[in-house]
Design a protein around this motif. Structure first.
Motif, short mmCIF file in Angstrom:
data_model
loop_
_atom_site.label_atom_id
_atom_site.label_comp_id
_atom_site.label_asym_id
_atom_site.label_seq_id
_atom_site.Cartn_x
_atom_site.Cartn_y
_atom_site.Cartn_z
N MET A 286 13.45 22.32 -8.56
CA MET A 286 14.21 22.06 -7.36
C MET A 286 15.65 21.78 -7.76
SD MET A 286 11.61 19.89 -4.90
CE MET A 286 11.49 18.48 -5.95
N ILE A 287 16.54 22.27 -6.98
CA ILE A 287 17.97 22.09 -7.24
C ILE A 287 18.41 20.71 -6.76
CG2 ILE A 287 20.26 22.98 -6.68
CD1 ILE A 287 18.96 25.72 -6.31
N ASN A 288 19.31 20.09 -7.53
CA ASN A 288 19.89 18.80 -7.17
C ASN A 288 18.85 17.72 -6.93
OD1 ASN A 288 22.50 19.84 -7.34
ND2 ASN A 288 22.39 20.59 -5.26
N THR A 289 17.86 17.66 -7.79
CA THR A 289 16.81 16.66 -7.68
C THR A 289 17.00 15.64 -8.79
OG1 THR A 289 15.26 18.27 -6.79
CG2 THR A 289 14.32 16.29 -7.75
N THR A 290 16.93 14.36 -8.42
CA THR A 290 17.02 13.30 -9.40
C THR A 290 15.75 12.47 -9.29
OG1 THR A 290 19.42 13.22 -9.16
CG2 THR A 290 18.36 11.31 -10.18
N PHE A 291 15.15 12.16 -10.41
CA PHE A 291 13.93 11.37 -10.43
C PHE A 291 14.17 10.13 -11.28
CE2 PHE A 291 9.92 10.26 -12.55
CZ PHE A 291 9.12 10.02 -11.45
N TYR A 292 13.92 8.96 -10.70
CA TYR A 292 14.01 7.70 -11.43
C TYR A 292 12.64 7.05 -11.42
CZ TYR A 292 19.08 8.00 -11.03
OH TYR A 292 20.38 8.40 -11.12
N ASN A 293 12.17 6.65 -12.59
CA ASN A 293 10.89 5.98 -12.72
C ASN A 293 11.14 4.69 -13.47
OD1 ASN A 293 8.15 5.46 -12.72
ND2 ASN A 293 7.77 6.68 -14.55
N ALA A 294 10.92 3.57 -12.79
CA ALA A 294 11.13 2.26 -13.42
C ALA A 294 10.29 1.23 -12.69
CB ALA A 294 12.61 1.89 -13.37
N GLY A 295 10.03 0.15 -13.36
CA GLY A 295 9.22 -0.90 -12.78
C GLY A 295 9.99 -1.75 -11.78
N ALA A 296 9.26 -2.68 -11.16
CA ALA A 296 9.85 -3.58 -10.18
C ALA A 296 10.96 -4.41 -10.81
CB ALA A 296 8.78 -4.49 -9.60
N GLY A 297 12.05 -4.57 -10.09
CA GLY A 297 13.16 -5.39 -10.57
C GLY A 297 14.06 -4.74 -11.60
N ALA A 298 13.87 -3.44 -11.83
CA ALA A 298 14.65 -2.75 -12.86
C ALA A 298 16.01 -2.25 -12.35
CB ALA A 298 13.85 -1.57 -13.41
N GLY A 299 16.24 -2.36 -11.04
CA GLY A 299 17.53 -1.94 -10.50
C GLY A 299 17.55 -0.54 -9.91
N LYS A 300 16.38 0.00 -9.57
CA LYS A 300 16.32 1.36 -9.01
C LYS A 300 17.12 1.49 -7.72
CE LYS A 300 11.87 1.37 -8.68
NZ LYS A 300 11.59 0.05 -9.24
N THR A 301 16.93 0.54 -6.80
CA THR A 301 17.62 0.63 -5.52
C THR A 301 19.13 0.54 -5.71
OG1 THR A 301 15.72 -0.29 -4.37
CG2 THR A 301 17.81 -0.34 -3.20
N TYR A 302 19.58 -0.37 -6.55
CA TYR A 302 21.00 -0.49 -6.84
C TYR A 302 21.54 0.82 -7.39
CZ TYR A 302 25.40 -1.99 -8.89
OH TYR A 302 26.72 -2.08 -9.21
N LYS A 303 20.87 1.35 -8.40
CA LYS A 303 21.32 2.59 -9.03
C LYS A 303 21.33 3.75 -8.04
CE LYS A 303 20.63 5.45 -13.10
NZ LYS A 303 21.83 5.21 -13.88
N LEU A 304 20.26 3.88 -7.26
CA LEU A 304 20.18 4.99 -6.31
C LEU A 304 21.21 4.88 -5.18
CD1 LEU A 304 16.34 5.51 -6.00
CD2 LEU A 304 18.00 7.18 -6.82
N THR A 305 21.43 3.68 -4.65
CA THR A 305 22.40 3.55 -3.56
C THR A 305 23.81 3.89 -4.04
OG1 THR A 305 22.58 1.16 -3.95
CG2 THR A 305 21.09 1.88 -2.20
N HIS A 306 24.15 3.47 -5.24
CA HIS A 306 25.48 3.79 -5.77
C HIS A 306 25.59 5.26 -6.17
CE1 HIS A 306 25.81 -0.54 -5.64
NE2 HIS A 306 27.11 -0.35 -5.65
N LYS A 307 24.51 5.83 -6.70
CA LYS A 307 24.50 7.26 -7.02
C LYS A 307 24.63 8.08 -5.74
CE LYS A 307 23.97 10.91 -9.60
NZ LYS A 307 25.01 11.33 -10.54
N LEU A 308 23.96 7.66 -4.68
CA LEU A 308 24.07 8.36 -3.40
C LEU A 308 25.50 8.35 -2.90
CD1 LEU A 308 22.77 9.79 -0.98
CD2 LEU A 308 22.28 7.52 -0.03
N ALA A 309 26.15 7.21 -2.93
CA ALA A 309 27.55 7.13 -2.49
C ALA A 309 28.42 8.05 -3.34
CB ALA A 309 28.04 5.69 -2.58
#
Length: 101
Positions: free
Chosen positions: A1-24
């Protein structure tokens, strides 16, 4: 798939922070339309949390229209996002398969 990013990390690892800033970043620098975003989570609560945090980041960066457009993004559980697509394209799938309504 084009332009697909996959993040795999445990709870509290900062996924939401990283994804929200990457999205912006990709909205600002790569002309990604917020209403074209597809993001899946395992729970409705996580999806709602992501949407609100992402909107906050966009507002903080002065991307007000983009924050509002994020309401049209497909952000939800895997099941809910898949169901949205089935509902949206059901008629076309039936026609392509030669099925009657």
């Amino acid at each position: 798939m084009i332009n697909t990013t996959f993040y795999n990390a445990g709870a509290g690892a900062g996924k939401t922070y990283k994804l929200t800033h990457k999205l912006a970043e990709v909205i600002r620098n790569e002309n990604v339309r917020p209403d074209g975003v597809i993001l899946t989570t395992f729970t409705d609560a996580a999806a709602a949390d992501f949407r609100e945090r992402a909107k906050k980041v966009l507002y903080e960066e002065g991307m007000y229209e983009e924050a509002l457009a994020l309401e049209q993004a497909k952000i939800g559980t895997v099941d809910s996002v898949a169901l949205d697509f089935v509902k949206k394209f059901w008629s076309e799938a039936q026609s392509a398969a030669g099925l009657q309504h």
